[in-house]
Design an enzyme around this catalytic site. Sequence first.
Site, PDB file in Angstrom:
ATOM      1  N   ASP A  38       0.764  -1.204  -0.006  1.00 35.14           N
ATOM      2  CA  ASP A  38      -0.121   0.045   0.061  1.00 35.14           C
ATOM      3  C   ASP A  38       0.883   1.298  -0.061  1.00 35.14           C
ATOM      4  O   ASP A  38       1.661   1.479   1.075  1.00 35.14           O
ATOM      5  CB  ASP A  38      -0.937   0.211   1.261  1.00 35.14           C
ATOM      6  N   ASP A  39       0.809   2.081  -0.947  1.00 36.35           N
ATOM      7  CA  ASP A  39       1.479   3.081  -1.307  1.00 36.35           C
ATOM      8  C   ASP A  39       3.077   3.046  -1.208  1.00 36.35           C
ATOM      9  O   ASP A  39       3.790   3.964  -0.658  1.00 36.35           O
ATOM     10  CB  ASP A  39       1.226   4.162  -0.152  1.00 36.35           C
ATOM     11  N   ARG A  82      -7.290  -1.616  -6.296  1.00 38.25           N
ATOM     12  CA  ARG A  82      -7.487  -3.194  -5.756  1.00 38.25           C
ATOM     13  C   ARG A  82      -8.570  -3.817  -6.706  1.00 38.25           C
ATOM     14  O   ARG A  82      -8.624  -4.862  -6.785  1.00 38.25           O
ATOM     15  CB  ARG A  82      -8.093  -3.089  -4.375  1.00 38.25           C
ATOM     16  N   LYS A 131      -5.489  -5.707   4.103  1.00 36.38           N
ATOM     17  CA  LYS A 131      -6.421  -4.564   3.732  1.00 36.38           C
ATOM     18  C   LYS A 131      -7.179  -5.085   2.675  1.00 36.38           C
ATOM     19  O   LYS A 131      -6.820  -5.167   1.590  1.00 36.38           O
ATOM     20  CB  LYS A 131      -5.587  -3.172   3.612  1.00 36.38           C
ATOM     21  N   HIS A 133     -10.595  -3.303   1.292  1.00 35.89           N
ATOM     22  CA  HIS A 133     -11.017  -2.148   0.731  1.00 35.89           C
ATOM     23  C   HIS A 133     -11.871  -2.012  -0.436  1.00 35.89           C
ATOM     24  O   HIS A 133     -11.947  -1.007  -1.460  1.00 35.89           O
ATOM     25  CB  HIS A 133      -9.873  -1.141   0.634  1.00 35.89           C
ATOM     26  N   SER A 156      -8.441   1.573   4.618  1.00 34.89           N
ATOM     27  CA  SER A 156      -7.121   2.278   4.931  1.00 34.89           C
ATOM     28  C   SER A 156      -6.898   2.447   6.321  1.00 34.89           C
ATOM     29  O   SER A 156      -8.147   2.880   7.253  1.00 34.89           O
ATOM     30  CB  SER A 156      -6.965   3.488   4.017  1.00 34.89           C
ATOM     31  N   HIS A 224       1.169   2.458   3.893  1.00 34.04           N
ATOM     32  CA  HIS A 224       0.212   3.738   3.937  1.00 34.04           C
ATOM     33  C   HIS A 224       0.438   4.239   5.434  1.00 34.04           C
ATOM     34  O   HIS A 224       0.481   3.589   6.559  1.00 34.04           O
ATOM     35  CB  HIS A 224      -1.328   3.109   3.862  1.00 34.04           C
ATOM     36  N   ASP A 276      -0.040  -0.950  -4.911  1.00 33.51           N
ATOM     37  CA  ASP A 276      -1.330  -0.603  -5.401  1.00 33.51           C
ATOM     38  C   ASP A 276      -1.163   0.809  -5.893  1.00 33.51           C
ATOM     39  O   ASP A 276      -2.039   0.989  -6.677  1.00 33.51           O
ATOM     40  CB  ASP A 276      -2.553  -0.563  -4.118  1.00 33.51           C
ATOM     41  N   ASN A 277      -0.176   1.507  -5.700  1.00 30.46           N
ATOM     42  CA  ASN A 277       0.229   2.712  -6.404  1.00 30.46           C
ATOM     43  C   ASN A 277       1.480   3.080  -5.644  1.00 30.46           C
ATOM     44  O   ASN A 277       1.891   2.563  -4.910  1.00 30.46           O
ATOM     45  CB  ASN A 277      -1.120   3.812  -5.970  1.00 30.46           C
ATOM     46  N   LYS A 297       1.419   9.254  -5.690  1.00 33.04           N
ATOM     47  CA  LYS A 297       0.120   8.850  -5.568  1.00 33.04           C
ATOM     48  C   LYS A 297      -0.905   9.810  -5.817  1.00 33.04           C
ATOM     49  O   LYS A 297      -0.640  11.033  -5.550  1.00 33.04           O
ATOM     50  CB  LYS A 297      -0.226   8.280  -4.186  1.00 33.04           C
TER      51      LYS A 297
END
Length: 494
Positions: A38-39, A82, A131, A133, A156, A224, A276-277, A297
Amino acid sequence: MMQHGIGLGILAAVLSAASYAHSAENSDLPNVVVIFMDDMGYADIGPFGAEDYPTPNLDQMAREGRVFTDFYAATAVCSASRASLITGCYNVRVGILGALAHQANHGISDQEMTLAEVVKQKNYATACYGKWHLGHHPKFLPTSHGFDEYMGLPYSNDMWPFHPTAGKNFPDLPLIENTRVIDAEVTGEDQEQLTTRYTERAVQFMEQNKDRPFFVYLPHSMVHVPLYVSDKFRGKSSRGLFGDVMMEIDWSVGQILDALRKHELDRRTLVIFTSDNGPWLSYGDHAGSADCLREGKGTMFDGGCRVPTVMWWPGRIPAGTACREPAMTIDILPTIAHLVGAQLPDHKIDGRNIWPLMAGRPNAKSPQEAYYFYWGHELHAVRMGRWKLHFPHTYRTLGGKTGGTGGQPVPYEQGKIGLSLFDLEMDPGETTDVAEQHPEIVAQIRKLADQMRADLGDSLTKQKGAGLREPGRLQLGDLRFHWVPGQALDIEPK
């Protein structure tokens, strides 16, 4: 009695043969583990340039596997990204945009086929730890979409009362097992243990299902913000808390790979590590790095959506190699369907089988003519081979400012770009517009974009797509999680 004994013997032999056949069939099916960060920015692991903290397990994974230098998340924000991974579709097609919060009454539709449902066709054991989401009410959670087990956060980890700028907008953060809340008020101390808990559950699941094919989806809550790390790695890196967290993520990867080796599953298991990004740059020293890539992001420049990716399958994926062909998370579902011999859904998906790229076949090319980068309903850019064309749009940027410190973000500015063509082989940072030098490339990509707008729409040009599908929505009588500020989380019908 003798005849009866012979009959039992024959029956036992038949059952034994059937069991052997089933075991032999299963032995041909690969296990699959998808580790989804994540991130995490493009340059946040050793194989992609990280130097301020060690990532020995990911380094070894890359030496034993294949790195993808031009691999993309479909979009640059949590839920939307996602949705694309799980369904093999651009997120706009399946109606999941942005980042779903506790007020959301929609989520992934039961009409979509998920990665877990693909492998369920072949009797896989399936689990998700981390996670999710894609909707937090019971009908949207993983166990309603092909997963046998789930444990993790429904959205998140910053969507909670302790958010530095928006905490008053959030109720307590719940930790969920299957569809039951097991911790209604996640604290900072709880978050310190999440990476460990997710990892241990994944290892346990693999050990329990080592004699049948399994699929493990491990979407970590880190990196994240807010960042949390266990005592095992606190203060261990020269990069502060962010580096400590990345060292723990690397430990997690090592635990997964070690468990596969221990049970001699490594040569029949595909492991994919990606994100994811890109990094949430406004958080500064609590954010990762996209290195030379532009922005992060929340934008569809490569810093926001090109993600570090390592794929590992000893004996099947060539060791110590790199793939420089573009590929995307939407391609993972059809590739896994190909590997396990499962049927794709009847409805349209956007991904294509990229196994020739993963297997390192000579002269293998991306099966996609182009990749399309949506932000919300806006088509911001298209990549075709080495070329990436941006259409006129606004975007958020720090404008050269330094990000925040200690978990406090700084505000973004509004940037603007006109029609611009970039040669990503020569200019991965998307700094030099070469549209005037290559009008034929611009025209070719614009034609592709017009075709996609007819299918998926584009609010920048006020077009509505014919191929859009609705997300899942809560209906009267559906069970839902219910929050009352200051009180415990509960579940009730409405």
